[in-house]
Design a protein around this motif. Structure first.
Motif, mmCIF file in Angstrom:
data_model
loop_
_atom_site.group_PDB
_atom_site.id
_atom_site.type_symbol
_atom_site.label_atom_id
_atom_site.label_comp_id
_atom_site.label_asym_id
_atom_site.label_seq_id
_atom_site.Cartn_x
_atom_site.Cartn_y
_atom_site.Cartn_z
ATOM 1 N N GLU A 165 0.843 -1.216 0.000
ATOM 2 C CA GLU A 165 0.000 0.000 0.000
ATOM 3 C C GLU A 165 0.871 1.256 0.000
ATOM 4 O O GLU A 165 0.721 2.133 -0.860
ATOM 5 C CB GLU A 165 -0.917 0.010 1.217
ATOM 6 N N HIS B 112 3.148 6.678 -7.481
ATOM 7 C CA HIS B 112 2.134 6.254 -8.454
ATOM 8 C C HIS B 112 2.641 6.619 -9.840
ATOM 9 O O HIS B 112 3.312 7.648 -10.009
ATOM 10 C CB HIS B 112 0.808 6.993 -8.207
ATOM 11 N N ASN C 83 3.579 2.387 -1.098
ATOM 12 C CA ASN C 83 4.620 2.033 -2.075
ATOM 13 C C ASN C 83 5.208 3.253 -2.799
ATOM 14 O O ASN C 83 5.690 3.162 -3.911
ATOM 15 C CB ASN C 83 4.112 0.951 -3.036
HETATM 16 N N1 UDP Z 1 -2.803 -1.351 -3.362
HETATM 17 C C1 UDP Z 1 -3.017 -1.846 -2.078
HETATM 18 N N2 UDP Z 1 -3.179 -3.194 -1.918
HETATM 19 C C2 UDP Z 1 -3.134 -4.067 -2.954
HETATM 20 C C3 UDP Z 1 -2.917 -3.573 -4.256
HETATM 21 C C4 UDP Z 1 -2.754 -2.208 -4.423
HETATM 22 O O1 UDP Z 1 -3.068 -1.082 -1.118
HETATM 23 O O2 UDP Z 1 -3.281 -5.284 -2.741
HETATM 24 C C5 UDP Z 1 -2.627 0.108 -3.550
HETATM 25 C C6 UDP Z 1 -1.169 0.485 -3.826
HETATM 26 O O3 UDP Z 1 -0.884 1.729 -3.191
HETATM 27 C C7 UDP Z 1 -1.176 0.605 -5.335
HETATM 28 C C8 UDP Z 1 -2.550 1.195 -5.599
HETATM 29 O O4 UDP Z 1 -3.399 0.526 -4.656
HETATM 30 O O5 UDP Z 1 -0.112 1.400 -5.799
HETATM 31 C C9 UDP Z 1 -3.099 0.985 -6.994
HETATM 32 O O6 UDP Z 1 -3.006 -0.375 -7.327
HETATM 33 P P1 UDP Z 1 -2.520 -0.853 -8.778
HETATM 34 O O7 UDP Z 1 -2.798 -2.323 -8.862
HETATM 35 O O8 UDP Z 1 -3.105 0.039 -9.811
HETATM 36 O O9 UDP Z 1 -0.925 -0.680 -8.693
HETATM 37 P P2 UDP Z 1 0.082 0.371 -9.339
HETATM 38 O O10 UDP Z 1 -0.407 0.716 -10.712
HETATM 39 O O11 UDP Z 1 0.130 1.576 -8.411
HETATM 40 O O12 UDP Z 1 1.423 -0.343 -9.354
#
Ligand code: UDP
Length: 147
Positions: free
Chosen positions: A112, A117, A114
């Motif tokens: 989460e 974006h 991370n």
């Molecule tokens: N996220 C989370 N738990 C999960 C997957 C995603 O909290 O199991 C959050 C994380 O901050 C992530 C964002 O939701 O960056 C959007 O998810 P996505 O799958 O679009 O990942 P990204 O494109 O950011 O790599």
């Protein structure tokens, strides 16, 4: 290769860790030019709208809470293949799975919190850039980088 623009966000954990400069430095070193930057704190409505695609996911409420927990840095990055290039520089969503040398591997706390974006497609990049930046707030310029 096409010159593209992509939306980048330094998330609250990255701002809190004091690594805004380090992250922007990585983008500049790797050919992604910031053409718009704003430090702001997202409202609940802004975060919910931005992540609307994830509305049905179990992590949505926590994600919105996290993204509104402190200031973020919103940026438009411009460069060759900027959308895919930014995703490479960021690393995988889960920092445990991210490649060595990526921002998420080096700085992220967990899946989460991370740190960054980045838009995941050229089409979404256009939508995400315009979600936060009207065209007049995006400023093109040429690099005359030091050797
Ligand atoms: N996220 C989370 N738990 C999960 C997957 C995603 O909290 O199991 C959050 C994380 O901050 C992530 C964002 O939701 O960056 C959007 O998810 P996505 O799958 O679009 O990942 P990204 O494109 O950011 O790599």
């Amino acid at each position: 290769m096409a010159i593209e623009r992509t939306l980048s966000i330094i998330k609250p954990d990255g701002v809190e860790k004091g690594i805004i400069g380090k992250i922007i430095g990585r983008f500049e070193e790797k050919g992604l030019k910031p053409v718009a930057i704003r430090l702001t704190q997202l409202s609940k409505a802004e975060a919910e709208g931005f992540y609307a695609v994830h509305k049905a996911r179990p992590f949505f409420a926590d994600l919105v809470k996290f993204m509104t927990s402190g200031p973020v840095v919103l940026m438009v990055l411009e460069g060759e293949n900027a959308v895919a290039r930014n995703r490479e520089i960021m690393g995988a969503t889960d920092p445990k799975k991210a490649d060595a040398g990526t921002i998420r591997k080096d700085f992220a706390t967990d899946i989460e919190k991370n740190t960054v974006h980045g838009s995941d497609s050229v089409e979404n990049a256009k939508i995400e850039v315009s979600y936060f930046f009207p065209e007049v707030q995006v400023h093109a310029y040429e690099w005359k980088k030091l050797a």
